[in-house]
Design an enzyme around this catalytic site. Structure first.
Site, PDB file in Angstrom:
ATOM      1  N   ASP A  54       0.914  -1.199  -0.103  1.00  0.00           N
ATOM      2  CA  ASP A  54       0.005   0.005   0.058  1.00  0.00           C
ATOM      3  C   ASP A  54       0.904   1.335   0.002  1.00  0.00           C
ATOM      4  O   ASP A  54       1.648   1.496   0.934  1.00  0.00           O
ATOM      5  CB  ASP A  54      -0.704   0.122   1.064  1.00  0.00           C
ATOM      6  CG  ASP A  54      -1.763   1.239   1.249  1.00  0.00           C
ATOM      7  OD1 ASP A  54      -1.834   2.034   0.338  1.00  0.00           O
ATOM      8  OD2 ASP A  54      -2.556   1.398   2.501  1.00  0.00           O
ATOM      9  N   ASN A  62       3.710   5.301 -11.599  1.00  0.00           N
ATOM     10  CA  ASN A  62       2.696   5.202 -12.267  1.00  0.00           C
ATOM     11  C   ASN A  62       1.362   5.190 -11.480  1.00  0.00           C
ATOM     12  O   ASN A  62       0.168   5.695 -12.139  1.00  0.00           O
ATOM     13  CB  ASN A  62       2.678   4.334 -13.281  1.00  0.00           C
ATOM     14  CG  ASN A  62       1.717   3.932 -13.930  1.00  0.00           C
ATOM     15  OD1 ASN A  62       1.073   4.561 -14.928  1.00  0.00           O
ATOM     16  ND2 ASN A  62       0.972   2.635 -13.862  1.00  0.00           N
ATOM     17  N   TYR A  76      -8.187  15.096  -9.073  1.00  0.00           N
ATOM     18  CA  TYR A  76      -7.216  14.116  -9.637  1.00  0.00           C
ATOM     19  C   TYR A  76      -6.317  15.297 -10.494  1.00  0.00           C
ATOM     20  O   TYR A  76      -5.265  15.217 -10.570  1.00  0.00           O
ATOM     21  CB  TYR A  76      -8.083  13.437 -10.828  1.00  0.00           C
ATOM     22  CG  TYR A  76      -7.128  12.666 -11.883  1.00  0.00           C
ATOM     23  CD1 TYR A  76      -6.371  11.485 -11.701  1.00  0.00           C
ATOM     24  CD2 TYR A  76      -6.778  13.095 -13.057  1.00  0.00           C
ATOM     25  CE1 TYR A  76      -5.670  10.670 -12.470  1.00  0.00           C
ATOM     26  CE2 TYR A  76      -6.060  12.518 -14.073  1.00  0.00           C
ATOM     27  CZ  TYR A  76      -5.666  11.147 -13.702  1.00  0.00           C
ATOM     28  OH  TYR A  76      -4.824  10.461 -14.619  1.00  0.00           O
ATOM     29  N   GLY A  77      -7.097  16.368 -11.225  1.00  0.00           N
ATOM     30  CA  GLY A  77      -6.589  17.378 -11.956  1.00  0.00           C
ATOM     31  C   GLY A  77      -5.363  18.122 -11.161  1.00  0.00           C
ATOM     32  O   GLY A  77      -4.281  18.344 -11.561  1.00  0.00           O
ATOM     33  N   ALA A  78      -5.718  18.532  -9.720  1.00  0.00           N
ATOM     34  CA  ALA A  78      -4.850  19.147  -8.956  1.00  0.00           C
ATOM     35  C   ALA A  78      -3.710  18.368  -8.427  1.00  0.00           C
ATOM     36  O   ALA A  78      -2.636  18.856  -8.319  1.00  0.00           O
ATOM     37  CB  ALA A  78      -5.731  19.675  -7.732  1.00  0.00           C
ATOM     38  N   LYS A  87      -2.177  15.741 -10.113  1.00  0.00           N
ATOM     39  CA  LYS A  87      -1.497  15.452 -11.244  1.00  0.00           C
ATOM     40  C   LYS A  87      -0.591  16.878 -11.519  1.00  0.00           C
ATOM     41  O   LYS A  87       0.837  16.812 -11.756  1.00  0.00           O
ATOM     42  CB  LYS A  87      -2.174  15.230 -12.520  1.00  0.00           C
ATOM     43  CG  LYS A  87      -2.712  13.884 -12.338  1.00  0.00           C
ATOM     44  CD  LYS A  87      -1.638  12.713 -12.322  1.00  0.00           C
ATOM     45  CE  LYS A  87      -2.051  11.389 -12.286  1.00  0.00           C
ATOM     46  NZ  LYS A  87      -0.894  10.493 -12.126  1.00  0.00           N
TER      47      LYS A  87
END
Length: 269
Positions: A77, A104, A174-176, A178
């Protein structure tokens, strides 16, 4: 003066990356982009650690299909800092050194603000940040310290996203995260360069993987494919090719870059 021979010696007497037979750790390599990346490294002669968190059967399939020898399966984890530290040490020992780390593993939890409760909003942000940002930050710290101690050149490649630039209205965390991962990579590119470690990121657009196969059907699929002037979406193999380049000895001078792999579906200025 130009046209003279290139001095490819490393600074401070570090051991250069070999042409083949490197130790490579790929997180989230059970399927999709991670599987393609693990396969690409194995095909060039590297020894790959295939990481999984829960999809062990898929990870075992990835491992079994890798060409070459010396590959291993590692699990854990990545949101557990203690497990991350142990995982880095175990992989370092099993591979005889980690020369390349590919961050990844990621999650994408839908939480559009207009229809998401405050409690679910907080949970989506907590889960996304734990996997997409804190996990790669912690793992990079542990792996890079092994590289520094071993006085080895190294490469770290982060898998970011086009969404960091164009926005993710249904998946804002997710956008933030990344975008934060891209920024982390650039900060570490400066910090780790004196130690011979290059850090870069890949920002894919929409990629055809098992996780999103359903979205590529019908009218939604047509709209997604129309985002690119090529009229299609990317493949995991195309992302893997970009990672392979950024992890190569020839790409040392690309440290700090964020490489768009989106079929011209989003152009940055």
């Amino acid at each position: 003066m130009t046209g003279g021979p290139v001095d490819d010696r490393t600074d401070h007497g570090l051991r250069e990356l070999p042409a083949t037979d490197r130790g490579v750790l790929v997180t989230g390599a059970s399927r999709g982009i991670g599987r393609a990346i693990a396969t690409a490294f194995a095909e060039r002669g590297d020894r790959v650690a295939v990481h999984c968190t829960v999809r062990r059967a898929d990870a075992e399939r990835t491992l079994a299909d890798l060409p070459g020898e010396g590959h291993i399966l590692v699990s854990g984890d990545l949101t557990d800092p203690a497990r991350v530290e142990a995982l880095a040490a175990e992989t370092e020992k099993a591979l005889g050194g980690i020369d390349v780390l590919v961050n990844n593993a990621a999650v994408m939890v839908a939480h559009p603000l207009p229809s998401t409760s405050y409690a679910d909003w907080q949970e989506a942000w907590r889960q996304t940040a734990a996997v997409n940002l804190f996990a790669p930050a912690n793992l990079t710290h542990c792996v890079a310290r092994h590289m520094i101690t071993g006085r080895r050149e190294g490469r770290v490649v982060n898998i970011g996203s086009r969404g960091a630039f164009r926005g993710e209205p249904d998946h804002p965390a997710y956008g933030a995260t990344k975008a934060a991962l891209h920024a982390l990579g650039q900060s570490l590119a400066v910090s780790l360069a004196p130690h011979g470690i290059a850090v870069a990121s890949v920002a894919p657009g929409f990629v055809a993987t098992e996780r999103v196969a359903g979205r590529l059907e019908g009218e939604e699929g047509e709209r997604i494919r129309a985002q690119s002037p090529f009229g299609r979406v990317g493949t995991p193999q195309e992302v893997a090719a970009a990672v392979l380049h950024l992890a190569s000895p020839a790409a040392r001078w690309s440290s700090g870059t964020v490489l768009d792999v989106n079929g011209a579906s989003h152009l940055r200025t």
